[in-house]
Design a protein around this motif. Structure first.
Motif, PDB file in Angstrom:
ATOM      1  N   HIS A   1     -10.381   8.756   2.439  1.00 18.93           N
ATOM      2  CA  HIS A   1     -11.296   8.659   3.576  1.00 18.93           C
ATOM      3  C   HIS A   1     -11.071   9.796   4.551  1.00 18.93           C
ATOM      4  O   HIS A   1      -9.928  10.144   4.835  1.00 18.93           O
TER       5      HIS A   1
ATOM      6  N   ARG B   1     -11.193  10.206   8.159  1.00 18.15           N
ATOM      7  CA  ARG B   1     -11.238   9.207   9.237  1.00 18.15           C
ATOM      8  C   ARG B   1     -11.531   9.817  10.597  1.00 18.15           C
ATOM      9  O   ARG B   1     -11.363   9.157  11.627  1.00 18.15           O
TER      10      ARG B   1
ATOM     11  N   GLN C   1       0.829  -1.204   0.000  1.00 13.54           N
ATOM     12  CA  GLN C   1       0.000   0.000   0.000  1.00 13.54           C
ATOM     13  C   GLN C   1       0.865   1.256   0.000  1.00 13.54           C
ATOM     14  O   GLN C   1       1.993   1.237   0.505  1.00 13.54           O
TER      15      GLN C   1
ATOM     16  N   ILE D   1      -3.716   3.860  -1.561  1.00 17.87           N
ATOM     17  CA  ILE D   1      -3.735   3.217  -2.876  1.00 17.87           C
ATOM     18  C   ILE D   1      -2.865   1.963  -2.851  1.00 17.87           C
ATOM     19  O   ILE D   1      -1.815   1.945  -2.194  1.00 17.87           O
ATOM     20  N   GLY D   2      -3.297   0.919  -3.543  1.00 19.52           N
ATOM     21  CA  GLY D   2      -2.516  -0.312  -3.611  1.00 19.52           C
ATOM     22  C   GLY D   2      -1.520  -0.231  -4.765  1.00 19.52           C
ATOM     23  O   GLY D   2      -1.900   0.104  -5.884  1.00 19.52           O
TER      24      GLY D   2
ATOM     25  N   GLU E   1     -12.307  -0.130  -7.905  1.00 19.11           N
ATOM     26  CA  GLU E   1     -11.516   0.748  -7.029  1.00 19.11           C
ATOM     27  C   GLU E   1     -10.006   0.569  -7.241  1.00 19.11           C
ATOM     28  O   GLU E   1      -9.505  -0.547  -7.271  1.00 19.11           O
TER      29      GLU E   1
ATOM     30  N   ARG F   1      -2.456  -2.909  -7.339  1.00 17.97           N
ATOM     31  CA  ARG F   1      -3.661  -2.604  -8.113  1.00 17.97           C
ATOM     32  C   ARG F   1      -3.385  -1.503  -9.133  1.00 17.97           C
ATOM     33  O   ARG F   1      -3.895  -1.505 -10.242  1.00 17.97           O
TER      34      ARG F   1
HETATM   35  N1  GAP Z   1      -6.109   2.341   5.210  1.00 20.10           N
HETATM   36  C1  GAP Z   1      -7.288   2.280   4.446  1.00 20.10           C
HETATM   37  C2  GAP Z   1      -7.373   1.077   3.625  1.00 20.10           C
HETATM   38  O1  GAP Z   1      -6.592   0.153   3.763  1.00 20.10           O
HETATM   39  P1  GAP Z   1      -8.776  -0.022   1.695  1.00 20.10           P
HETATM   40  O2  GAP Z   1      -9.817   0.616   0.813  1.00 20.10           O
HETATM   41  O3  GAP Z   1      -9.115  -1.255   2.384  1.00 20.10           O
HETATM   42  O4  GAP Z   1      -8.376   1.125   2.718  1.00 20.10           O
HETATM   43  C3  GAP Z   1      -6.828   0.765   0.181  1.00 20.10           C
HETATM   44  O5  GAP Z   1      -7.455  -0.287   0.856  1.00 20.10           O
HETATM   45  C4  GAP Z   1      -6.298   0.311  -1.160  1.00 20.10           C
HETATM   46  O6  GAP Z   1      -5.447  -0.821  -0.986  1.00 20.10           O
HETATM   47  C5  GAP Z   1      -7.362  -0.138  -2.153  1.00 20.10           C
HETATM   48  O7  GAP Z   1      -7.910   0.944  -2.850  1.00 20.10           O
HETATM   49  C6  GAP Z   1      -6.580  -1.070  -3.060  1.00 20.10           C
HETATM   50  O8  GAP Z   1      -5.888  -0.318  -4.040  1.00 20.10           O
HETATM   51  C7  GAP Z   1      -5.562  -1.677  -2.113  1.00 20.10           C
HETATM   52  N2  GAP Z   1      -5.991  -3.015  -1.667  1.00 20.10           N
HETATM   53  C8  GAP Z   1      -6.842  -3.318  -0.659  1.00 20.10           C
HETATM   54  N3  GAP Z   1      -6.981  -4.651  -0.529  1.00 20.10           N
HETATM   55  C9  GAP Z   1      -6.202  -5.210  -1.478  1.00 20.10           C
HETATM   56  C10 GAP Z   1      -5.915  -6.556  -1.858  1.00 20.10           C
HETATM   57  N4  GAP Z   1      -6.434  -7.585  -1.210  1.00 20.10           N
HETATM   58  N5  GAP Z   1      -5.062  -6.761  -2.900  1.00 20.10           N
HETATM   59  C11 GAP Z   1      -4.505  -5.716  -3.549  1.00 20.10           C
HETATM   60  N6  GAP Z   1      -4.739  -4.435  -3.228  1.00 20.10           N
HETATM   61  C12 GAP Z   1      -5.568  -4.169  -2.214  1.00 20.10           C
END
Ligand code: GAP
Length: 514
Positions: free
Chosen positions: A336, A338, A266, A374-375, A331, A378
């Motif tokens: 957010h 928070r 992340q 952001i991931g 997404e 992703r």
């Molecule tokens: N701190 C807030 C948070 O973690 P989230 O919407 O659960 O929020 C943020 O995650 C970002 O992390 C997502 O928009 C995505 O890009 C990435 N992400 C979350 N879960 C993932 C997963 N299992 N595999 C890959 N990327 C992931």
């Protein structure tokens, strides 16, 4: 070509060209865990640099952090993850496959959206330039009927999520006639909550060991270091802390390649603000982050904001940046607001005062937080999906297909391939000299195998924006041909002109200035 076929080709391409490999492949793989190959790691590093520089270099009130993955277990109790970091899951009794109930309903919503988009696309084709999409959407009876269905389903879904009403989620799935894609049956179990955190033991003896968690987000490492950074950096509100690092989630429904992984990375930034100003900052960061995405040039129409149906336990506003993947709008990033939830919780659970003394107001308070998250993986998939192209090109009078990754130049793993026309006559030596002169500035690759045409195609397939050919004329006048990946145009320029020509294009500055 169908979008699913394009996606399958993209996955195969990632493997064939050293971008992404299945983890533990020789042992038949490990579900939803992936490794990045020789080109993948370069692209990933470039994505991280694009993010880091845009956050930390360009904002004097944002600083970096690198906190540990292992943290005190109470942190996850305080953050709410132990009790509330769950996914609602449902099993199909016939196929024994498990699905996320919310995802099944989102897919039903997307199907209705697709019907409306199809009507719009048909009308657009019929009316050409005179077409007014907004008016059509507001007046066409078929679109209106589908919009009504969508609104009703969306409201039911949002209410069920907000009330944590698992029976209602199941009922929606039944009422929508959702069938399991494997068994084709509608024979569903009840919906159950499933915690996503991985846990392990820390300590050497069974009695002395304690359960700790692999962090499911990097954000908590930032919250628990808020005081350290604020005090040692003498930071004044508003200020941000940015971090890039691994996160882990025991995703039950891990699908779509690196879109949803169990181990991922992340890039998160927590922006600490004065209470009451958080929604203004939320809007500012929404705009800043959308600009960052769009600067890559993949088409503004392929991005949109998506309002959350259900706010997470810590948020008072939340939005996703979505990109149009081959499997629909999904997404990429979450933004957010928070509130003061996390810092207040850590204050309570740790017993330490976590506050900011505001010299202007002469009082202390717990700051509010706006987060951008952001991931990396992703984002990687988004960039690969947007860059992958198959083009028909002419080759010696025949039509041929060229596969090219039109990666934004600053993100490309290899910036410059240098190729001697033949492996003799001193041409390889000149090619090596060119690389030696440029390799500290850009990632260069030497390539002498196969015909020049084949070498170009190989570089197109990994997204190299520039190929330089050294030929016999080079020996006479110190010029080379440079071939541009996207246009395939070639021009002859002096070797001395290479650096300045490429430097400008590979620099992140061009993206930031957009
Ligand atoms: N701190 C807030 C948070 O973690 P989230 O919407 O659960 O929020 C943020 O995650 C970002 O992390 C997502 O928009 C995505 O890009 C990435 N992400 C979350 N879960 C993932 C997963 N299992 N595999 C890959 N990327 C992931």
């Amino acid at each position: 070509m169908a979008q699913e076929d394009i996606f399958k080709k993209l996955v195969a391409h990632c493997k064939e060209y050293g971008y992404v490999f299945q983890s533990s492949e020789i042992y038949d793989g490990l579900g939803a865990v992936y490794d990045y190959g020789q080109n993948g790691v370069e692209l990933k590093n470039n994505i991280k640099k694009y993010w880091w520089d845009s956050m930390v270099l360009l904002h004097e009130n944002v600083v970096g952090l690198d906190s540990a993955i292992f943290m005190h277990p109470t942190i996850w109790k305080a953050s709410g993850h132990v009790d509330a970091f769950n996914d609602p899951l449902i099993d199909n009794k016939d196929s024994k496959k498990r699905y996320r109930a919310d995802v099944l309903i989102e897919e039903a919503l997307a199907k209705i959206e697709a019907k409306m988009d199809k009507e719009v696309a048909k009308a657009k084709k019929r009316f050409g330039d005179a077409f007014d999409e907004q008016q059509f959407r507001e007046t066409n009876p078929r679109v209106l009927a589908n919009q009504e269905k969508w609104d009703a389903l969306h409201k039911r879904f949002a209410d069920a999520l907000n009330d944590n009403n698992l029976e209602e989620l199941k009922q929606i799935i039944i009422d929508q006639g959702v069938a399991c894609p494997i068994s084709g049956s509608k024979n569903w179990t009840d919906v159950r909550q499933f915690n996503l955190m991985f846990s392990t033991e820390m300590g050497s003896t069974a009695e002395g060991a304690s359960t700790i968690y692999l962090r499911p987000e990097t954000a908590q490492g930032i919250f628990v270091n808020y005081l350290n950074v604020q005090k040692t950096g003498r930071m004044k509100l508003p200020f941000g802390i940015a971090q890039i690092g691994k996160a882990f989630r025991n995703e039950i429904v891990a699908r779509q390649f690196i879109f949803r992984m169990r181990e991922f990375e992340q890039m998160e930034m927590q922006f600490f603000v004065k209470p009451g100003t958080e929604l203004d900052w939320f809007e500012k960061w929404k705009e800043t982050r959308m600009k960052w995405h769009r600067a890559l040039g993949f088409g503004d129409e392929n991005y949109r904001f998506h309002q959350h149906e259900k706010l997470a336990h810590y948020a008072n506003a939340a939005v996703d940046v979505e990109y149009k993947f081959p499997f629909g709008f999904k997404e990429v990033e979450g933004i957010h607001s928070r509130t003061d939830f996390d810092l207040s919780q850590h204050q309570e659970y740790s017993g330490k005062k976590i506050q900011y003394f505001d010299p202007e107001e002469n009082r202390s308070y717990v700051p509010f937080v706006v987060e951008t998250s952001i991931g990396v993986d992703r984002m990687f998939l988004q960039i690969m999906a947007a860059s992958y192209c198959e083009e028909e090109v002419e080759n010696n009078g025949k039509v041929d297909t060229r596969v090219v990754l039109k990666l934004p130049v600053p993100l490309a793993p290899i910036k410059l391939a240098v190729m001697p026309l033949v492996k003799k006559d001193g041409l390889p030596e000149i090619a090596r000299e060119i690389i030696d002169g440029l390799k500290f500035d850009f990632n260069c690759q030497y390539d002498e195998k196969d015909s020049i045409g084949k070498r170009y195609r190989r570089q197109d397939a990994i997204g190299t924006p520039f190929c330089v050919t050294v030929d016999h004329q080079t020996k006479d006048d110190n010029t080379i041909t440079i071939r541009h990946r996207d246009s395939m145009e070639q021009e002859r320029i002096p070797i001395d002109a290479l650096r300045s020509m490429i430097s400008e294009k590979v620099s992140f500055k061009g993206l930031f200035e957009k």
